[in-house]
Design an enzyme around this catalytic site. Structure first.
Site, PDB file in Angstrom:
ATOM      1  N   HIS A  92     -39.081 -35.813  21.609  1.00 12.88           N
ATOM      2  CA  HIS A  92     -38.799 -34.430  22.000  1.00 12.88           C
ATOM      3  C   HIS A  92     -38.391 -33.575  20.799  1.00 12.88           C
ATOM      4  O   HIS A  92     -38.700 -32.384  20.752  1.00 12.88           O
ATOM      5  CB  HIS A  92     -37.685 -34.425  23.055  1.00 12.88           C
ATOM      6  CG  HIS A  92     -37.539 -33.127  23.787  1.00 12.88           C
ATOM      7  ND1 HIS A  92     -38.510 -32.637  24.642  1.00 12.88           N
ATOM      8  CD2 HIS A  92     -36.544 -32.205  23.792  1.00 12.88           C
ATOM      9  CE1 HIS A  92     -38.115 -31.485  25.154  1.00 12.88           C
ATOM     10  NE2 HIS A  92     -36.930 -31.196  24.644  1.00 12.88           N
ATOM     11  N   SER A 114     -38.209 -26.318  23.699  1.00 15.32           N
ATOM     12  CA  SER A 114     -37.662 -26.818  24.954  1.00 15.32           C
ATOM     13  C   SER A 114     -37.256 -25.631  25.833  1.00 15.32           C
ATOM     14  O   SER A 114     -38.095 -24.779  26.113  1.00 15.32           O
ATOM     15  CB  SER A 114     -36.499 -27.764  24.664  1.00 15.32           C
ATOM     16  OG  SER A 114     -36.215 -28.582  25.765  1.00 15.32           O
TER      17      SER A 114
END
Length: 257
Positions: free
Chosen positions: A236, A102
């Site tokens: 995610h 991320s």
């Protein structure tokens, strides 16, 4: 001031900036893991023992959290990259692999660029996870909103202990770091896809709410030395469930000497 000068050595030593979860007396290679926004080194505790004895695993310790709680948070990508790269300089005696998840993927990319441009050091490979490449970023100004909006985004993405978000006392402790990280995320990019001097490997959960395989494939525009994308079931934070397979792939793509 140039990195590594005597006056700024103390706040940027390897022990201050990097956590080692296992002892590697004579490393033959190093893997630097760069956590996500709002994350900390402890999230990657299991990575410390997931590689062969010749691999030293370093996990970045961002300021403003855990045992660096009293250190001022950093809220600009360029500044964080400078400090991190400076701390890496004494550790470049063996091949270096970068892995970022991320926000950490953008930081890994910027670190690879800075190492090459300023210090003439090419990483062995760059591994980017769950993050659009620099030229595809569409920053959201969540950092300009209240704590509620930030907490909702952290919950949406996952990867953070719910107790830290619901307990008022704990939330007060962690919010400065979360806000600093999301300021980085909200002010970084879009920017040109500058090439890195190493192969790039990308990883993505197929149910990620914000990133598509096409987005991750666009990292190929930064990778004249080779690119490959792997996808996993999950969102995610697919890497929590698929840590054994992910670390196996990373290990197989590191230089072995």
């Amino acid at each position: 001031m140039n990195p590594g000068t005597a006056t700024d050595t103390a706040p940027t030593t390897a022990d201050r900036w990097f956590r080692r979860y296992s002892r590697t007396p004579a490393p033959r290679r190093r893997l630097l893991v760069l956590p996500h926004a709002g994350g900390s080194a402890s999230f990657y505790h299991d990575w410390g023992t997931a590689f062969d004895p010749g691999t030293e695993v370093l996990v970045a310790r961002y300021p403003g959290r855990h045992d660096r709680l009293l250190d001022p948070c950093i809220d600009r990508m360029e500044e964080l990259t400078e400090h991190l790269t400076r701390a890496l300089l004494p550790l470049l005696d063996v091949p270096l692999t970068l892995f970022g998840h991320s926000m950490g993927a953008s930081l890994a990319y910027e670190t690879a660029l800075l190492l090459s441009r300023r210090h003439g050091v090419a990483a062995e490979s760059l591994h980017v996870s769950s993050r659009k490449p620099p030229h595809r970023l569409t920053p959201r100004p969540l950092h300009e909103q209240g704590d509620t909006a930030l907490i909702e985004e952290v919950r949406r993405l996952g990867g953070t202990d719910e107790a830290l978000l619901t307990d008022p006392d704990l939330r007060e402790i962690v919010m400065p770091a979360i806000r600093a990280d999301f300021t980085i995320v909200g002010t970084y990019g879009p920017r040109p896809a500058a090439p890195v001097d190493c192969p790039v490997y990308a990883y993505l959960g197929t149910e990620d709410p914000s990133i598509t395989p096409d987005d991750m494939s666009a990292w190929s525009q930064t990778a004249p030395h080779g690119f490959h994308l792997d996808t996993f079931p999950g969102a995610h934070f697919y890497l929590t469930e698929h840590r054994p397979r992910l670390t196996e792939l990373v290990a197989g793509r590191m230089v072995h000497v």
